[in-house]
Motif scaffolding. Structure first.
Motif, short mmCIF file in Angstrom:
data_model
loop_
_atom_site.label_atom_id
_atom_site.label_comp_id
_atom_site.label_asym_id
_atom_site.label_seq_id
_atom_site.Cartn_x
_atom_site.Cartn_y
_atom_site.Cartn_z
N HIS A 111 15.44 -2.88 -3.12
CA HIS A 111 15.31 -4.31 -2.82
C HIS A 111 16.62 -5.05 -3.09
CE1 HIS A 111 11.07 -4.57 -1.82
NE2 HIS A 111 10.78 -3.79 -2.85
N GLU B 29 10.08 -5.69 -6.41
CA GLU B 29 10.63 -6.75 -5.57
C GLU B 29 10.86 -8.02 -6.39
OE1 GLU B 29 9.47 -9.32 -1.55
OE2 GLU B 29 8.40 -7.44 -1.98
N ARG C 254 3.41 -1.09 -7.65
CA ARG C 254 4.72 -0.95 -8.32
C ARG C 254 5.81 -1.65 -7.50
NH1 ARG C 254 4.42 4.00 -8.99
NH2 ARG C 254 4.14 4.22 -11.24
N ASN C 255 5.70 -1.57 -6.20
CA ASN C 255 6.70 -2.19 -5.34
C ASN C 255 6.72 -3.71 -5.49
OD1 ASN C 255 8.72 -1.93 -3.14
ND2 ASN C 255 7.21 -3.11 -1.99
N ASP C 256 5.57 -4.31 -5.77
CA ASP C 256 5.51 -5.76 -5.99
C ASP C 256 6.35 -6.16 -7.20
OD1 ASP C 256 3.77 -6.03 -3.84
OD2 ASP C 256 1.96 -6.12 -5.07
N LEU D 89 12.95 1.60 -6.63
CA LEU D 89 12.44 0.52 -5.79
C LEU D 89 13.22 -0.77 -6.01
CD1 LEU D 89 8.59 1.15 -6.15
CD2 LEU D 89 9.93 1.37 -4.05
#
Length: 283
Positions: A19, A174, A169-171, A15
């Motif tokens: 990003h 990023e 998790r993506n937060d 991820l």
């Protein structure tokens, strides 16, 4: 500036790279992973990188300016593994290290905390510029239990009334990508957590609402929760560690009132409802 990302084949690593690929040229990204073949789909340079082979790490980091050290997954081995990476980074002339640590690592009772704290200290002692990302809990740590809860009609745990300030998790990925791309948070220790806090009873209510099923939360003792985890296939030591996470949550170790993560992102962190919806859509 070349950016190296360790653990690139993992869920967080992939991820972060996704990003970063939108912010910097792919030519400046290097995936550092035990098996480079696992990241052949990422479209960036990949180098074999094994935390347990310190004699090879320095050469592998040649030409890397900024390093994202994603903490390893082998609890009990990580202090030495991470030190191997930090030592190699110093020898290779890496200019900065960004490390994925643990929320309130210096006060947390989580079994994970001592290794994270030791790594933080090793990084500081190296003299390399650093940014410490003290990541809170991933909401996915709990949504992973959704299929079992749907099957058995109950969501179980041992966190009591402990509040959990998790984020997707993506937060966290990023945020890491933003920090690596901007390179303007050196010397900072950032406590990162979700904007929303909930108990596991709240989690069960949200799950019930989204599925139109009554799925109550059943709070167990740590011992009984560990036994339940063993019954669904987790090895005994792993089950005990996971049950211990919930006990730590009951003490407030996964709770944080800060909004540093959302400030970095320039938006609210992903809601509990949204992460559960995504889980249900993929179930």
């Amino acid at each position: 500036m070349k950016i190296g990302i360790t653990g690139a084949s993992g869920q967080l690593g992939r991820l972060v790279i996704a990003h970063l690929s939108q912010k910097v040229s792919k030519e400046n990204l290097v995936a550092l992973v035990r098996n480079p073949e696992k990241v052949s789909d990422l479209g960036i340079e990949a180098r074999a990188f094994d935390y347990d082979q310190p004699e090879q790490l320095t050469a592998t980091l040649n030409g890397i300016d900024s390093l994202l050290l994603i903490s390893g997954s082998e609890i009990g081995k990580r202090t030495q593994q991470h030190k191997n990476v930090v030592d190699a980074a110093k020898n290779a002339g890496v200019k900065s290290i960004t490390y994925t640590s643990l929320l309130h690592a210096d006060t947390s009772t989580l079994v994970l905390a001592p290794e994270h704290l030791a790594t933080e200290e090793a990084i500081k002692a190296s003299g390399i510029a650093f940014t410490l990302l003290r990541n809170g809990w991933y909401t996915e740590n709990y949504t992973a239990s959704v299929p079992g809860a749907l099957q058995h009609g109950t969501f179980i745990g041992s966190a009591g009334e402990g509040k959990i300030s998790s984020a997707a998790r993506n937060d966290y990925a990023e945020a890491a990508a933003l920090i690596l791309a901007e390179n303007n948070h050196q010397g900072k220790t950032l406590e990162l957590s979700g904007d929303e806090s909930y108990t596991l009873k709240d989690f069960a209510k949200q799950l019930s609402l989204l599925t139109n099923k009554e799925i109550p939360y059943q709070n167990l003792s740590e011992k009984d929760f560990a036994k339940a985890l063993e019954q669904v296939g987790l090895p005994e030591p792993v089950a005990q560690v996971y049950a211990g996470f919930d006990t730590a949550a009951s003490k407030g170790d996964l709770y944080d009132e800060g909004t540093t993560l959302s400030q970095l992102l320039g938006r609210k962190t992903t809601s509990l409802s949204e992460v559960i919806k995504n889980t249900l859509a993929n179930h």
